[in-house]
Design a protein around this motif. Structure first.
Motif, PDB file in Angstrom:
ATOM      1  N   UNK A  55       0.565  27.400 -88.104  1.00 55.75           N
ATOM      2  CA  UNK A  55       1.079  27.111 -86.900  1.00 55.75           C
ATOM      3  C   UNK A  55       0.948  25.631 -86.334  1.00 55.75           C
ATOM      4  N   UNK A  56       1.857  25.227 -87.268  1.00 57.00           N
ATOM      5  CA  UNK A  56       1.957  23.474 -86.559  1.00 57.00           C
ATOM      6  C   UNK A  56       3.726  24.126 -86.245  1.00 57.00           C
ATOM      7  N   UNK A  57       3.677  22.653 -85.474  1.00 53.81           N
ATOM      8  CA  UNK A  57       5.198  22.348 -84.629  1.00 53.81           C
ATOM      9  C   UNK A  57       6.087  21.776 -85.832  1.00 53.81           C
ATOM     10  N   UNK A  58       7.318  22.181 -85.713  1.00 55.91           N
ATOM     11  CA  UNK A  58       7.998  21.198 -86.499  1.00 55.91           C
ATOM     12  C   UNK A  58       8.472  19.853 -86.244  1.00 55.91           C
ATOM     13  N   UNK A  59       7.728  19.615 -84.944  1.00 55.08           N
ATOM     14  CA  UNK A  59       7.462  17.564 -85.751  1.00 55.08           C
ATOM     15  C   UNK A  59       6.346  17.427 -85.519  1.00 55.08           C
ATOM     16  N   UNK A  60       5.428  18.374 -85.571  1.00 53.36           N
ATOM     17  CA  UNK A  60       4.244  17.755 -86.853  1.00 53.36           C
ATOM     18  C   UNK A  60       4.671  17.812 -88.450  1.00 53.36           C
ATOM     19  N   UNK A  61       4.862  19.426 -88.752  1.00 52.79           N
ATOM     20  CA  UNK A  61       5.618  19.503 -90.079  1.00 52.79           C
ATOM     21  C   UNK A  61       6.430  17.961 -90.665  1.00 52.79           C
ATOM     22  N   UNK A  62       7.703  17.632 -89.633  1.00 56.70           N
ATOM     23  CA  UNK A  62       8.394  16.890 -89.921  1.00 56.70           C
ATOM     24  C   UNK A  62       7.842  15.554 -90.593  1.00 56.70           C
ATOM     25  N   UNK A  63       6.651  15.252 -89.671  1.00 58.01           N
ATOM     26  CA  UNK A  63       5.888  13.744 -89.269  1.00 58.01           C
ATOM     27  C   UNK A  63       4.775  13.795 -90.555  1.00 58.01           C
ATOM     28  N   UNK A  64       4.787  15.098 -91.370  1.00 56.27           N
ATOM     29  CA  UNK A  64       4.177  14.911 -91.840  1.00 56.27           C
ATOM     30  C   UNK A  64       4.925  14.950 -93.326  1.00 56.27           C
ATOM     31  N   UNK A  65       5.862  15.422 -93.687  1.00 57.96           N
ATOM     32  CA  UNK A  65       7.287  15.314 -94.988  1.00 57.96           C
ATOM     33  C   UNK A  65       6.790  13.634 -94.970  1.00 57.96           C
ATOM     34  N   UNK A  66       7.331  12.872 -93.708  1.00 60.92           N
ATOM     35  CA  UNK A  66       7.649  11.834 -93.425  1.00 60.92           C
ATOM     36  C   UNK A  66       7.017  10.195 -93.671  1.00 60.92           C
ATOM     37  N   UNK A  67       5.260  11.321 -93.671  1.00 62.63           N
ATOM     38  CA  UNK A  67       4.739  10.398 -94.139  1.00 62.63           C
ATOM     39  C   UNK A  67       4.152   8.981 -94.524  1.00 62.63           C
ATOM     40  N   UNK A  68       4.953   7.680 -94.167  1.00 62.39           N
ATOM     41  CA  UNK A  68       5.196   6.329 -95.431  1.00 62.39           C
ATOM     42  C   UNK A  68       3.772   6.374 -96.010  1.00 62.39           C
ATOM     43  N   UNK A  69       2.741   6.627 -95.996  1.00 60.53           N
ATOM     44  CA  UNK A  69       1.394   6.677 -97.344  1.00 60.53           C
ATOM     45  C   UNK A  69       1.649   6.991 -98.009  1.00 60.53           C
ATOM     46  N   UNK A  70       2.458   8.643 -98.369  1.00 60.20           N
ATOM     47  CA  UNK A  70       2.950   9.040 -99.319  1.00 60.20           C
ATOM     48  C   UNK A  70       4.843   8.696-100.240  1.00 60.20           C
TER      49      UNK A  70
END
Length: 421
Positions: free
Chosen positions: A156-171
């Protein structure tokens, strides 16, 4: 079925101020950015940078705004907000990270995991995996559905939210859990970001003696890549190609120069594109020079609703000059040209719409798109599906249903049209 698409990437590069200024002057980039230059992006800017933004809009923006009606203007933050809301969706303030991303994309590079995802039926689905990418190396496949990223559910998350998770610089390493057909339990992958060199073109030889050329974007390397692919297709068949399918589906665009140069490969003469704007240098006309790389062999161009900007320039140039038959869906309709204008010390920039482009027939496609000669609507297919149809055989490593194999009606029609010429 609703679909949205994005590439998952973070980028880093370096450049000199001199190189930046040259690129800004010589290259009118037409990337399809979706975010406007909102006031929130300039809240932390110094007054000098705001003054530069206002000056450049006054001098170069393609449309006449109220700002341009008086030579003396001093704007408060609120007035700047009102002004920025009048700009088109492609004009944008670029901070240092945004600017690095733009340069890397223009040079066919980015740092990331190497997947393209779409929201399909409310599932974040991987529709393409970049060759020689970290995702490809660990075994992620097109068709996989992302279940979680770094232990955070994507349901139920947006495409933009998932993209932000994958791009999270802390990982540095991204933990991706996917659902795959044929497996009852999710599959878990640890994907480390790395620099990826993107291929802007790929090709295959059709069994009929014609060629298939897919152009994925228009970067600084596209002309060279396209020329090499066409030469390789000729050498593989050892006789002149009987025709060529140019697949521009899902091609979001790129640089104007690249689109013009690739168009010129296939044209003996005629107008490729013209640009018109308020300032003198925004008014240009680009013409084909003698020399058709295919020596008149027939061309079929495939487009869909995600073919935009530079892809539309190529499709329109070949269509209007009677050099190709266009098959597919109405294209996206991005008919504007953006210029990069450096701000301050050159670490930030204004990407500003400075001109509109017009097809050889004199039409503007802004908000309209290109109408195909043969209209065939269909959902976007993965590259693996396209490869099955191209070769008329099924890859044992990517088993697919017969309905899926026969699903690319546009490519099938293109092959049929070539066989009739």
């Amino acid at each position: 079925m609703t679909q949205q698409s994005t590439h998952i990437a973070t980028v880093k590069t370096t450049y000199t101020r001199a190189a930046f200024l040259l690129w800004a002057l010589l290259s009118l980039s037409i990337f399809c950015f979706s975010n406007a230059l909102h006031a929130s992006s300039i809240k932390d800017l110094k007054s000098q940078q705001i003054s530069e933004i206002l000056f450049n809009i006054h001098a170069y923006y393609v449309d006449d705004l109220s700002l341009q009606k008086t030579p003396h203007y001093t704007y408060s933050n609120q007035q700047v907000e009102v002004l920025l809301e009048q700009l088109d969706p492609y004009s944008k303030y670029l901070n240092e990270n945004d600017l690095n991303a733009l340069f890397n994309n223009t040079n066919g590079q980015y740092t990331g995991v190497g997947i393209e995802v779409k929201n399909i039926d409310e599932h974040i689905t991987i529709v393409d995996v970049v060759k020689n990418s970290p995702a490809k190396d660990v075994g992620i496949l097109a068709g996989d559905i992302i279940v979680s990223v770094n232990n955070k559910s994507t349901q139920a998350q947006s495409l933009e939210h998932v993209a932000a998770l994958i791009k999270d610089p802390s990982f540095n390493t991204v933990a991706i859990s996917i659902s795959r057909k044929g497996y009852q339990q999710p599959l878990n992958f640890a994907v480390k970001r790395s620099e990826i060199n993107l291929e802007s073109a790929t090709s295959e030889l059709l069994e009929s003696g014609a060629g298939y050329l897919a152009i994925h974007n228009f970067s600084n390397h596209t002309l060279h890549e396209v020329a090499l692919h066409v030469a390789a297709l000729k050498n593989d068949y050892r006789t002149p190609l009987k025709g060529l399918v140019i697949d521009l589906r899902d091609n979001p665009g790129g640089t104007l120069q690249s689109a013009v140069a690739v168009s010129d490969l296939f044209l003996q003469s005629g107008t490729i594109v013209t640009t018109k704007g308020r300032y003198y240098d925004a008014n240009q006309a680009y013409y084909a020079k003698r020399g058709d790389i295919l020596k008149g062999a027939p061309i079929i161009v495939l487009i869909n609703e995600n073919s935009a900007s530079a892809a539309e320039i190529l499709a329109a140039a070949l269509k209007d000059n009677k050099r190709a038959t266009v098959v597919g869906n109405q294209s996206y309709g991005k008919g504007s040209v953006q210029s990069l204008i450096p701000l301050g010390d050159g670490n930030t920039a204004l990407k500003l719409t400075t001109a509109k482009y017009f097809t050889p027939s004199g039409a503007s496609i802004e908000g309209v798109g290109i109408t195909p000669d043969v209209a065939i609507a269909q959902a976007t297919l993965s590259q693996s599906n396209k490869a099955v149809i191209i070769k008329n055989k099924q890859n044992k490593n990517t088993p697919q249903l017969k309905s899926e194999i026969l699903g690319d009606l546009q490519l099938v029609k293109a092959k049929q049209l070539l066989s009739m010429q």
